[in-house]
Design a protein around this motif. Structure first.
Motif, PDB file in Angstrom:
ATOM      1  N   VAL A 251      54.460 -49.451 -27.918  1.00 42.51           N
ATOM      2  CA  VAL A 251      54.192 -50.587 -27.033  1.00 42.51           C
ATOM      3  C   VAL A 251      53.301 -50.121 -25.878  1.00 42.51           C
ATOM      4  CG1 VAL A 251      55.207 -52.379 -25.587  1.00 42.51           C
ATOM      5  CG2 VAL A 251      56.432 -51.568 -27.593  1.00 42.51           C
ATOM      6  N   TRP A 252      52.279 -50.899 -25.568  1.00 42.12           N
ATOM      7  CA  TRP A 252      51.400 -50.593 -24.438  1.00 42.12           C
ATOM      8  C   TRP A 252      52.032 -51.095 -23.143  1.00 42.12           C
ATOM      9  CZ3 TRP A 252      46.814 -47.881 -24.429  1.00 42.12           C
ATOM     10  CH2 TRP A 252      46.274 -47.579 -25.688  1.00 42.12           C
ATOM     11  N   ILE A 253      51.991 -50.246 -22.103  1.00 38.44           N
ATOM     12  CA  ILE A 253      52.458 -50.643 -20.772  1.00 38.44           C
ATOM     13  C   ILE A 253      51.400 -50.239 -19.756  1.00 38.44           C
ATOM     14  CG2 ILE A 253      54.907 -50.465 -21.344  1.00 38.44           C
ATOM     15  CD1 ILE A 253      54.965 -47.737 -19.999  1.00 38.44           C
ATOM     16  N   ASN A 254      51.360 -50.945 -18.630  1.00 45.23           N
ATOM     17  CA  ASN A 254      50.365 -50.610 -17.604  1.00 45.23           C
ATOM     18  C   ASN A 254      50.990 -50.114 -16.306  1.00 45.23           C
ATOM     19  OD1 ASN A 254      51.459 -52.915 -16.555  1.00 45.23           O
ATOM     20  ND2 ASN A 254      49.585 -54.118 -16.588  1.00 45.23           N
ATOM     21  N   ASP A 255      52.304 -49.878 -16.331  1.00 40.70           N
ATOM     22  CA  ASP A 255      52.988 -49.301 -15.168  1.00 40.70           C
ATOM     23  C   ASP A 255      54.024 -48.309 -15.684  1.00 40.70           C
ATOM     24  OD1 ASP A 255      54.363 -48.636 -12.880  1.00 40.70           O
ATOM     25  OD2 ASP A 255      54.484 -50.681 -12.111  1.00 40.70           O
ATOM     26  N   TYR A 256      53.687 -47.022 -15.598  1.00 44.02           N
ATOM     27  CA  TYR A 256      54.573 -45.990 -16.137  1.00 44.02           C
ATOM     28  C   TYR A 256      55.928 -45.990 -15.436  1.00 44.02           C
ATOM     29  CZ  TYR A 256      55.947 -41.418 -17.974  1.00 44.02           C
ATOM     30  OH  TYR A 256      56.612 -40.396 -18.604  1.00 44.02           O
ATOM     31  N   GLY A 257      55.947 -46.457 -14.187  1.00 41.66           N
ATOM     32  CA  GLY A 257      57.207 -46.504 -13.458  1.00 41.66           C
ATOM     33  C   GLY A 257      58.212 -47.462 -14.063  1.00 41.66           C
ATOM     34  N   LEU A 258      57.733 -48.445 -14.869  1.00 41.96           N
ATOM     35  CA  LEU A 258      58.624 -49.419 -15.503  1.00 41.96           C
ATOM     36  C   LEU A 258      58.986 -49.033 -16.933  1.00 41.96           C
ATOM     37  CD1 LEU A 258      56.944 -52.748 -14.316  1.00 41.96           C
ATOM     38  CD2 LEU A 258      58.971 -51.647 -13.364  1.00 41.96           C
ATOM     39  N   LYS A 259      58.643 -47.808 -17.332  1.00 42.46           N
ATOM     40  CA  LYS A 259      58.847 -47.380 -18.719  1.00 42.46           C
ATOM     41  C   LYS A 259      60.300 -47.567 -19.157  1.00 42.46           C
ATOM     42  CE  LYS A 259      58.681 -43.276 -21.666  1.00 42.46           C
ATOM     43  NZ  LYS A 259      58.318 -41.842 -21.753  1.00 42.46           N
ATOM     44  N   HIS A 260      61.238 -47.008 -18.420  1.00 42.38           N
ATOM     45  CA  HIS A 260      62.643 -47.091 -18.830  1.00 42.38           C
ATOM     46  C   HIS A 260      63.161 -48.524 -18.741  1.00 42.38           C
ATOM     47  CE1 HIS A 260      62.658 -42.903 -19.329  1.00 42.38           C
ATOM     48  NE2 HIS A 260      62.868 -42.541 -18.080  1.00 42.38           N
TER      49      HIS A 260
END
Length: 472
Positions: A251-260
């Motif tokens: 899955v692509w995400i644009n905010d690594y801080g929201l990964k978990h």
């Protein structure tokens, strides 16, 4: 307020000021001890000159940054600023000592091997970190607010100074790492060259479920979970394990801080989606227990379904045997809090009865009703295949009984005479809902007008139901 907003890191320049102050005091003390001169105006002048220079420099530094650097939007690394500040203070210190006391430290510093050795040994680690800091600023492998991984530690960069780099970890811990250690380790910057990253999740599914079905369910959950404009999620079959087929979810995400956070939402919704689609997640089994089928519980579950069906007006037109047949067609589906059951404008042919929990009904984004146990919805789509006129979302974990056209078609085929009564019931409910929505009183129309309106709508509904189920 975020933890990083609460942090007020101490500037490394304060350490430089402290060191320079100590060196000045030490130099003056050595001179007084060796020369033993009378305390005269020179000492006072030196102190006054030092304070004047300090004040003028701070004013000039402030106006230079405010009027030039910030307006020109030039990014000056803090390390460079600190080094220039240290050089200017050193020059001022040497000048004051030479002018006021005739002390010239330059030859001593540049020619004394012992002094150089002592300073070199004492500042070995500091100089290593300083040089490493310069290297980091030149190579620029990461910037402020970037997420990085250094020595198996994830953190957000909040400060890079002349000696250390400071990270804010996921646990809101403030981690200070010497620059010398950073350049020795592998640095992973997840924000370079782009802020978009791929997050991989893994899930195991039993061998009985076709891979294409598993992929379809997972992709549907991912698309509904994260609505940012990103490339579509990708599901790969990666391994055949002893008791499961392992799938990788990319899955692509644009905010690594929201990964978990995003991973938690996806994996939670997958449990409910798998439960609804009868997709089993296997787990290791150590002991096998053979339990007899509890017919009492099974019969009790069926009776609850039958009880829910016979209370609904649409199905009251059927005999008890047919109602029991309909109850046997009901499938149980679990929905988690916040999950969408269907959206306004969706196509569908399913009817829903709430067995446990509550759901929210919204039209154009506004909540119009909250349904609870025993309530039902979706009858128009079941009987006519009509487009959904509202969105329905689970307000809490809910257990829903679902009846779709595929199972219900045989019932209608075997009982075509029921269509007339069903058309009347649905038409009456439709008119009541329209009057409620438009706040029209039934007394506003004459009995003749009401009858004409009812007859016209009933005829259209009757034809829709017949066409939907291919009744002649």
């Amino acid at each position: 307020m975020d933890m990083e907003d609460k942090i007020r890191p101490r500037h490394s320049s304060s350490l430089i000021y402290y060191v320079l102050l100590v060196l000045t005091a030490a130099a003056v003390g050595i001179y007084v001890f060796v020369k033993k001169p009378p305390i005269d105006i020179q000492v006072v002048n030196a102190v006054v000159y030092a304070f004047i220079f300090y004040g003028l420099f701070k004013i000039a530094d402030y106006f230079f940054n405010t009027l030039y650097i910030e307006k020109a939007k030039i990014a000056v690394p803090k390390l460079i600023h600190d080094i220039v500040t240290a050089i200017i203070y050193s020059v001022a210190l040497f000048a004051i000592l030479k002018i006021q006391f005739g002390i010239d430290l330059t030859p001593i510093i540049t020619t004394s091997a012992v002094f150089s050795m002592v300073i070199g040994l004492a500042l070995q680690d500091t100089l290593t970190n300083l040089i490493a800091g310069v290297v980091l600023h030149i190579e620029n492998p990461f910037r402020i607010n970037d997420w990085v991984r250094i020595k198996d530690t994830d953190g957000k960069v909040v400060e890079i100074n002349w000696r250390t780099t400071k990270l804010l970890t996921r646990e809101n811990d403030y981690l200070v790492i010497p620059n010398g250690n950073i350049i020795k380790d592998t640095i992973l910057s997840v924000n370079y060259p782009s802020t978009e990253q791929i997050m991989s999740l893994f899930v195991g599914v039993d061998y009985d479920t076709p891979p294409n079905k598993v992929k379809q369910v997972i992709e549907s959950v991912c698309l509904k979970t994260y609505t940012e404009k990103m490339p579509p999620p990708e599901v790969r079959l990666v391994k055949y394990n002893d008791s499961s087929i392992e799938y990788e979810i990319r899955v692509w995400i644009n905010d690594y801080g929201l990964k978990h956070h995003i991973a938690n939402i996806i994996m939670t919704k997958l449990w409910y989606a798998f439960k609804r689609e009868n997709i089993r997640i296997p787990f290791p089994i150590r002991d096998v227990y053979c339990h007899p089928v509890n017919t009492v519980d099974s019969n009790g579950e069926f009776e609850q379904k039958y009880s829910a069906i016979k209370r609904i007006e649409f199905f009251s037109v059927f005999t008890e045997d047919v109602q029991r047949e309909i109850a046997s067609l009901l499938a149980q589906k679990h929905y988690g809090r916040g999950e969408s059951i269907f959206e306004e404008g969706d196509e569908g042919d399913s009817f829903y009865v709430i067995r446990r929990g509550r759901v929210s009904v919204t039209v154009a984004g506004n909540e119009v009703a909250v349904l609870k146990r025993g309530d039902f919805f979706g009858e128009i789509s079941l009987f006519t295949g009509g487009i959904r006129t509202a969105s329905v979302t689970a307000k809490e974990d809910a257990l829903i009984l679902v009846l779709n056209k595929e199972g219900f078609s045989k019932v209608i085929m075997d009982n075509p005479s029921a269509v007339e009564s069903i058309s009347s019931i649905i038409t009456r409910r439709e008119i009541e809902n329209e009057q409620l929505a438009q706040k029209i009183s039934a007394q506003a129309l004459s009995e003749e007008q009401l009858n004409a309106q009812f007859a016209s709508k009933k005829s259209k509904m009757f034809n829709k139901i017949k066409a939907f189920f291919n009744l002649s």
